[in-house]
Scaffold this motif. Structure first.
Motif, PDB file in Angstrom:
ATOM      1  N   GLU A   1       0.815  -1.215   0.000  1.00  0.00           N
ATOM      2  CA  GLU A   1       0.000   0.000   0.000  1.00  0.00           C
ATOM      3  C   GLU A   1       0.852   1.271   0.000  1.00  0.00           C
ATOM      4  OE1 GLU A   1      -3.449   0.454  -0.269  1.00  0.00           O
ATOM      5  OE2 GLU A   1      -3.240  -1.622  -0.932  1.00  0.00           O
ATOM      6  N   GLY A   2       2.097   1.169   0.459  1.00  0.00           N
ATOM      7  CA  GLY A   2       2.982   2.323   0.389  1.00  0.00           C
ATOM      8  C   GLY A   2       3.190   2.822  -1.030  1.00  0.00           C
ATOM      9  N   PHE A   3       3.010   1.945  -2.002  1.00  0.00           N
ATOM     10  CA  PHE A   3       3.151   2.319  -3.407  1.00  0.00           C
ATOM     11  C   PHE A   3       2.166   3.420  -3.788  1.00  0.00           C
ATOM     12  CE2 PHE A   3       2.217   1.796  -7.932  1.00  0.00           C
ATOM     13  CZ  PHE A   3       3.474   1.641  -8.497  1.00  0.00           C
ATOM     14  N   THR A   4       1.011   3.460  -3.120  1.00  0.00           N
ATOM     15  CA  THR A   4      -0.017   4.447  -3.459  1.00  0.00           C
ATOM     16  C   THR A   4       0.435   5.878  -3.188  1.00  0.00           C
ATOM     17  OG1 THR A   4      -1.093   4.366  -1.282  1.00  0.00           O
ATOM     18  CG2 THR A   4      -1.789   2.749  -2.933  1.00  0.00           C
ATOM     19  N   LYS A   5       1.502   6.056  -2.417  1.00  0.00           N
ATOM     20  CA  LYS A   5       1.997   7.399  -2.091  1.00  0.00           C
ATOM     21  C   LYS A   5       2.895   7.965  -3.181  1.00  0.00           C
ATOM     22  CE  LYS A   5       2.175   6.382   2.899  1.00  0.00           C
ATOM     23  NZ  LYS A   5       3.060   6.354   4.080  1.00  0.00           N
ATOM     24  N   ILE A   6       3.413   7.112  -4.050  1.00  0.00           N
ATOM     25  CA  ILE A   6       4.405   7.556  -5.027  1.00  0.00           C
ATOM     26  C   ILE A   6       3.905   8.710  -5.899  1.00  0.00           C
ATOM     27  CG2 ILE A   6       5.732   6.858  -7.074  1.00  0.00           C
ATOM     28  CD1 ILE A   6       6.202   4.168  -5.735  1.00  0.00           C
ATOM     29  N   PRO A   7       2.673   8.674  -6.454  1.00  0.00           N
ATOM     30  CA  PRO A   7       2.242   9.791  -7.307  1.00  0.00           C
ATOM     31  C   PRO A   7       2.178  11.130  -6.583  1.00  0.00           C
ATOM     32  CG  PRO A   7       0.830   7.879  -7.623  1.00  0.00           C
ATOM     33  CD  PRO A   7       1.674   7.595  -6.411  1.00  0.00           C
ATOM     34  N   ASP A   8       1.983  11.114  -5.277  1.00  0.00           N
ATOM     35  CA  ASP A   8       1.938  12.365  -4.515  1.00  0.00           C
ATOM     36  C   ASP A   8       3.341  12.922  -4.286  1.00  0.00           C
ATOM     37  OD1 ASP A   8      -0.884  12.276  -4.249  1.00  0.00           O
ATOM     38  OD2 ASP A   8      -0.672  10.852  -2.608  1.00  0.00           O
ATOM     39  N   VAL A   9       4.305  12.022  -4.093  1.00  0.00           N
ATOM     40  CA  VAL A   9       5.691  12.456  -3.863  1.00  0.00           C
ATOM     41  C   VAL A   9       6.399  12.756  -5.179  1.00  0.00           C
ATOM     42  CG1 VAL A   9       7.903  11.804  -2.830  1.00  0.00           C
ATOM     43  CG2 VAL A   9       5.766  11.060  -1.762  1.00  0.00           C
ATOM     44  N   TYR A  10       6.092  11.942  -6.201  1.00  0.00           N
ATOM     45  CA  TYR A  10       6.713  12.096  -7.521  1.00  0.00           C
ATOM     46  C   TYR A  10       5.593  12.162  -8.567  1.00  0.00           C
ATOM     47  CZ  TYR A  10      11.060  10.507  -5.273  1.00  0.00           C
ATOM     48  OH  TYR A  10      12.163  10.365  -4.461  1.00  0.00           O
TER      49      TYR A  10
END
Length: 248
Positions: free
Chosen positions: A40-49
């Motif tokens: 689920e940590g993968f879901t944060k990637i678009p917000d950071v990058y």
């Protein structure tokens, strides 16, 4: 020297809870963007990058749900340089998971995606990568990335030779720490903090970071932080927390 940025987007094992999302780590290098597992940590990637122009390489340790569930948000990502997915034998089954009726299929994403199963040993990819089988109830790969700094990732494993091989003289060794101090279960192989530190010492790794804390056992972040109090050998251990950033 080229700077490398490591971000722990998810540091829980088994399921997401108030202590963190399930496992996903990114390694941002000048030439490529490396992703380790897609919990689920993968879901944060678009917000950071929001947009990633360089080639993106996603490496799976194995295919338990807590390591692949974030793939349902691939449609939110902007991997402008394309996404290459790598994993141990069985990786091609991901092409069935990334599709209807579960999520948006690969063919409908706005960027190209390839999936490749790797073999054990050194792999001829865009970056120098070494794989080794670890010890779990399913086939699991550990990875060694030889960049300007050497970074090793070993999760969902009991103590084994593969960790020592991949972690030898690594600048950063990232291992799991599913079990509490003193806890062991050979029937369900994972590491506790004492064993993780012993293996890092034997491998002569320069730094050790612990992630993949079992959500049911480490029910509070204070439990993770308390690992520092076990003994002086734990004073320099990095206790992984969601959204933690390491510059190398």
């Amino acid at each position: 020297m080229e700077e490398i940025t490591v971000i722990f987007h998810g540091t829980n094992g088994w399921y997401t809870s108030k202590t963190g999302y399930t496992t996903c780590i990114t390694i941002d290098t000048p030439d490529c963007f490396i992703i380790l597992d897609a919990g689920e940590g993968f879901t944060k990637i678009p917000d950071v990058y929001p947009s990633i122009q360089k080639p993106a390489l996603l490496f799976f340790s194995h295919f338990h749900l807590d390591h692949i569930s974030g793939l349902h948000t691939l449609a939110r990502c902007q991997f402008e340089g394309g996404l290459s997915i790598y994993g141990p034998p069985g990786a091609h089954m991901l092409s069935k998971f990334i599709g209807y009726p579960y999520t948006v299929p690969l063919s409908e994403l706005t960027y190209p995606v390839t999936i490749m199963e790797l073999v054990e040993g050194r792999c001829n990819l865009q970056i120098p990568v070494q794989t080794a089988f670890l010890v779990h109830n399913q086939p699991v790969f550990g990875y060694r990335f030889e960049l300007s700094k050497t970074i090793t990732f070993c999760t969902d494993t009991g103590p084994c030779e593969g960790i020592l091989t991949l972690g030898a003289d690594a600048d950063l060794l990232i291992t799991e720490c599913a079990y509490l101090p003193g806890q062991e279960n050979p029937g369900w192989p994972h590491l506790n903090p004492e064993v993780a530190v012993r293996l890092a010492t034997e491998a002569r790794a320069k730094r050790l970071a612990l992630v993949h804390f079992a959500a049911d056992l480490y029910a509070s972040l204070d439990q993770r932080s308390a690992i520092k109090n076990i003994g002086p050998q734990f004073s320099d251990v990095i206790i992984g927390m969601d959204d933690m950033v390491i510059k190398m």
